[in-house]
Write a protein that holds these residues in place. Structure first.
Motif, mmCIF file in Angstrom:
data_model
loop_
_atom_site.group_PDB
_atom_site.id
_atom_site.type_symbol
_atom_site.label_atom_id
_atom_site.label_comp_id
_atom_site.label_asym_id
_atom_site.label_seq_id
_atom_site.Cartn_x
_atom_site.Cartn_y
_atom_site.Cartn_z
ATOM 1 N N ALA A 16 -42.675 12.368 -15.478
ATOM 2 C CA ALA A 16 -43.218 11.821 -14.230
ATOM 3 C C ALA A 16 -42.115 11.183 -13.390
ATOM 4 C CB ALA A 16 -44.312 10.807 -14.543
ATOM 5 N N HIS A 17 -41.163 10.503 -14.034
ATOM 6 C CA HIS A 17 -40.041 9.917 -13.301
ATOM 7 C C HIS A 17 -39.235 11.008 -12.592
ATOM 8 C CE1 HIS A 17 -39.798 5.632 -13.620
ATOM 9 N NE2 HIS A 17 -39.965 5.631 -14.929
ATOM 10 N N ILE A 18 -38.946 12.092 -13.296
ATOM 11 C CA ILE A 18 -38.171 13.184 -12.700
ATOM 12 C C ILE A 18 -38.919 13.793 -11.527
ATOM 13 C CG2 ILE A 18 -37.192 15.471 -13.143
ATOM 14 C CD1 ILE A 18 -36.726 14.594 -16.026
ATOM 15 N N ARG A 19 -40.214 13.976 -11.686
ATOM 16 C CA ARG A 19 -41.013 14.564 -10.602
ATOM 17 C C ARG A 19 -41.081 13.639 -9.399
ATOM 18 N NH1 ARG A 19 -46.377 17.195 -12.691
ATOM 19 N NH2 ARG A 19 -44.723 18.364 -13.748
ATOM 20 N N GLU A 20 -41.232 12.337 -9.642
ATOM 21 C CA GLU A 20 -41.277 11.389 -8.531
ATOM 22 C C GLU A 20 -39.941 11.344 -7.795
ATOM 23 O OE1 GLU A 20 -43.556 9.647 -7.104
ATOM 24 O OE2 GLU A 20 -45.195 10.208 -8.442
ATOM 25 N N THR A 21 -38.835 11.462 -8.537
ATOM 26 C CA THR A 21 -37.519 11.463 -7.895
ATOM 27 C C THR A 21 -37.363 12.677 -6.991
ATOM 28 O OG1 THR A 21 -36.564 10.284 -9.781
ATOM 29 C CG2 THR A 21 -35.034 11.433 -8.318
ATOM 30 N N LYS A 22 -37.787 13.841 -7.468
ATOM 31 C CA LYS A 22 -37.693 15.050 -6.656
ATOM 32 C C LYS A 22 -38.563 14.938 -5.402
ATOM 33 C CE LYS A 22 -36.583 18.291 -10.398
ATOM 34 N NZ LYS A 22 -37.025 19.507 -11.131
ATOM 35 N N LEU A 23 -39.780 14.445 -5.564
ATOM 36 C CA LEU A 23 -40.669 14.298 -4.406
ATOM 37 C C LEU A 23 -40.100 13.293 -3.406
ATOM 38 C CD1 LEU A 23 -44.180 14.264 -6.149
ATOM 39 C CD2 LEU A 23 -43.151 16.125 -4.842
ATOM 40 N N HIS A 24 -39.526 12.207 -3.908
ATOM 41 C CA HIS A 24 -38.935 11.212 -3.011
ATOM 42 C C HIS A 24 -37.766 11.805 -2.229
ATOM 43 C CE1 HIS A 24 -37.437 7.346 -1.562
ATOM 44 N NE2 HIS A 24 -36.243 7.682 -2.015
ATOM 45 N N ASN A 25 -36.904 12.556 -2.902
ATOM 46 C CA ASN A 25 -35.768 13.173 -2.212
ATOM 47 C C ASN A 25 -36.227 14.209 -1.194
ATOM 48 O OD1 ASN A 25 -34.036 11.608 -3.740
ATOM 49 N ND2 ASN A 25 -33.682 13.194 -5.276
ATOM 50 N N MET A 26 -37.278 14.978 -1.525
ATOM 51 C CA MET A 26 -37.795 15.971 -0.589
ATOM 52 C C MET A 26 -38.382 15.295 0.646
ATOM 53 S SD MET A 26 -39.590 18.688 -3.219
ATOM 54 C CE MET A 26 -40.365 19.559 -1.866
ATOM 55 N N ARG A 27 -39.142 14.218 0.436
ATOM 56 C CA ARG A 27 -39.715 13.502 1.582
ATOM 57 C C ARG A 27 -38.626 12.878 2.439
ATOM 58 N NH1 ARG A 27 -43.939 11.999 -2.271
ATOM 59 N NH2 ARG A 27 -42.653 10.205 -2.888
ATOM 60 N N LEU A 28 -37.580 12.346 1.795
ATOM 61 C CA LEU A 28 -36.485 11.744 2.548
ATOM 62 C C LEU A 28 -35.727 12.792 3.348
ATOM 63 C CD1 LEU A 28 -34.893 9.145 3.120
ATOM 64 C CD2 LEU A 28 -33.465 9.677 1.133
ATOM 65 N N GLU A 29 -35.484 13.952 2.739
ATOM 66 C CA GLU A 29 -34.781 15.018 3.455
ATOM 67 C C GLU A 29 -35.609 15.535 4.626
ATOM 68 O OE1 GLU A 29 -32.775 19.412 2.484
ATOM 69 O OE2 GLU A 29 -33.680 18.195 0.894
ATOM 70 N N GLU A 30 -36.920 15.673 4.413
ATOM 71 C CA GLU A 30 -37.796 16.117 5.502
ATOM 72 C C GLU A 30 -37.838 15.096 6.627
ATOM 73 O OE1 GLU A 30 -42.461 17.551 6.139
ATOM 74 O OE2 GLU A 30 -41.727 16.874 4.184
ATOM 75 N N HIS A 31 -37.843 13.808 6.272
ATOM 76 C CA HIS A 31 -37.850 12.755 7.302
ATOM 77 C C HIS A 31 -36.565 12.791 8.116
ATOM 78 C CE1 HIS A 31 -38.479 8.864 9.220
ATOM 79 N NE2 HIS A 31 -37.292 8.497 8.787
ATOM 80 N N ASN A 32 -35.421 12.974 7.442
ATOM 81 C CA ASN A 32 -34.150 13.037 8.165
ATOM 82 C C ASN A 32 -34.086 14.253 9.078
ATOM 83 O OD1 ASN A 32 -33.338 10.715 6.851
ATOM 84 N ND2 ASN A 32 -32.238 11.798 5.241
ATOM 85 N N SER A 33 -34.606 15.396 8.607
ATOM 86 C CA SER A 33 -34.605 16.601 9.440
ATOM 87 C C SER A 33 -35.473 16.415 10.668
ATOM 88 C CB SER A 33 -35.084 17.797 8.616
ATOM 89 O OG SER A 33 -34.248 18.022 7.498
ATOM 90 N N ASN A 34 -36.649 15.817 10.485
ATOM 91 C CA ASN A 34 -37.535 15.588 11.635
ATOM 92 C C ASN A 34 -36.917 14.601 12.611
ATOM 93 O OD1 ASN A 34 -39.409 17.325 10.540
ATOM 94 N ND2 ASN A 34 -40.565 15.694 9.529
ATOM 95 N N SER A 35 -36.186 13.609 12.105
ATOM 96 C CA SER A 35 -35.546 12.636 12.992
ATOM 97 C C SER A 35 -34.475 13.292 13.843
ATOM 98 C CB SER A 35 -34.949 11.496 12.165
ATOM 99 O OG SER A 35 -35.942 10.826 11.431
ATOM 100 N N ILE A 36 -33.693 14.195 13.227
ATOM 101 C CA ILE A 36 -32.649 14.885 13.975
ATOM 102 C C ILE A 36 -33.252 15.792 15.032
ATOM 103 C CG2 ILE A 36 -30.771 16.559 13.788
ATOM 104 C CD1 ILE A 36 -30.172 15.412 11.029
ATOM 105 N N LEU A 37 -34.325 16.522 14.675
ATOM 106 C CA LEU A 37 -34.962 17.420 15.640
ATOM 107 C C LEU A 37 -35.566 16.640 16.800
ATOM 108 C CD1 LEU A 37 -36.700 19.992 13.259
ATOM 109 C CD2 LEU A 37 -34.643 20.323 14.635
ATOM 110 N N SER A 38 -36.216 15.527 16.493
ATOM 111 C CA SER A 38 -36.811 14.735 17.575
ATOM 112 C C SER A 38 -35.737 14.103 18.452
ATOM 113 C CB SER A 38 -37.714 13.648 16.974
ATOM 114 O OG SER A 38 -36.961 12.785 16.140
ATOM 115 N N TYR A 39 -34.583 13.776 17.876
ATOM 116 C CA TYR A 39 -33.492 13.180 18.654
ATOM 117 C C TYR A 39 -32.954 14.165 19.678
ATOM 118 C CZ TYR A 39 -28.875 11.249 19.692
ATOM 119 O OH TYR A 39 -27.763 10.779 20.325
ATOM 120 N N TYR A 40 -32.719 15.423 19.247
ATOM 121 C CA TYR A 40 -32.147 16.410 20.158
ATOM 122 C C TYR A 40 -33.184 17.070 21.056
ATOM 123 C CZ TYR A 40 -27.589 16.113 17.969
ATOM 124 O OH TYR A 40 -26.387 15.668 17.520
#
Length: 280
Positions: A168-192
């Motif tokens: 469960a720890h490994i799965r939560e880490t992967k989900l957290h990293n995926m959500r963080l990467e998606e948030h950063n991508s959306n922030s960059i797209l909205s910025y430009y």
């Protein structure tokens, strides 16, 4: 002669593990079987004839365990087990040889910090905060083997829970990293994509594109004055824009023969030279 044994084990879950991750692991039957250190083989099978009507339509597996009876001696035990998913956990029923019958129920309880707290059951050491995993075992086996089976089952399931928590720890880490990467991508797209962003300073990328386009009613710089007329009657743009004379300076007289053309004529010719005689 068989003996019935009932016991409950409650394991507090560490912070950072969500309810969805634990339930997803419990409902993954192959994963739950593989987390058991005793299992060496498993595959889907049909319900046995002795299955109850309620269990007949459940999902059944044929499992092979490797049991260490005492140091230096081990054996294989094959049995059928059914799995039934619950909203907050899982039910299993093992039909093993020699009359061994094990009913196991896994349930997830507790509350997270953002969830309302519920009254906890007393007498089992249930944590009052955080999530916990509860295992209720109802076992029937030969009275001579009850102690060995219970000890082996609790040890194996203790390892299973430890592996489940780590998974469960490994799965939560992967989900957290995926959500963080998606948030950063959306922030960059909205910025430009924002026209007010400083990254879009070019007028061709701004919303007010009309400022970057020339006015169709305005003449280009190449057609603006002042103009000069040479002795051949050709027009040419002045190399420098006209500026009025400075104070105290006299402007040079302009030869009328080389004055600018009148508005009525596109190309004006210079007046004839009186010293030249034209023969007709």
């Amino acid at each position: 002669m068989s003996k019935r044994t009932v016991f409950t084990t409650i394991t507090p879950l560490p912070a950072g593990i969500t309810r969805e991750t634990v339930i997803e692991t419990l409902h993954n039957h192959f994963e739950m079987i593989d987390l058991n250190p005793l299992v060496i083989e498993r595959h889907l099978t049909k319900a046995p004839r002795k299955a109850s009507p309620e269990e007949f339509h459940s999902i059944w597996y044929h499992v092979v365990d490797k049991i260490n009876y005492f140091p230096g001696y081990s054996g294989r035990t094959e049995f059928d087990v059914c799995f039934h998913n619950l909203n907050n956990g899982l039910q299993t029923h093992v039909y093993a040889p020699l009359g061994l019958d094990i009913k196991d129920k896994w349930s997830l309880g507790g509350s997270l910090p953002h969830e309302p707290k519920e009254p906890v059951e007393i007498g089992f050491g249930v944590p009052k905060e955080g999530l916990w995993l509860r295992e209720d075992v109802d076992m029937r086996c030969n009275i001579m083997a009850t102690g060995f089976v219970k000890k082996t089952l609790k040890k194996a399931h203790g390892t299973l829970v430890e592996r489940l928590v780590e998974k469960a720890h490994i799965r939560e880490t992967k989900l957290h990293n995926m959500r963080l990467e998606e948030h950063n991508s959306n922030s960059i797209l909205s910025y430009y994509s924002d026209p007010r962003s400083p990254g879009l300073a070019s007028p061709l990328l701004s919303s007010d594109v009309s400022q970057a386009r020339p006015n169709a009613n305005e003449a280009p710089n190449s057609l603006k004055g002042p103009w000069n007329l040479d002795h051949r009657g050709s027009l040419s743009q002045a190399p420098y824009p006209y500026s009025p004379p400075m104070e105290g300076m006299q402007q040079a007289p302009v030869d009328p023969r080389y004055s600018q053309p009148s508005p009525q004529s596109k190309y004006s010719q210079p007046p004839p030279d009186p010293r030249v005689t034209i023969l007709e």
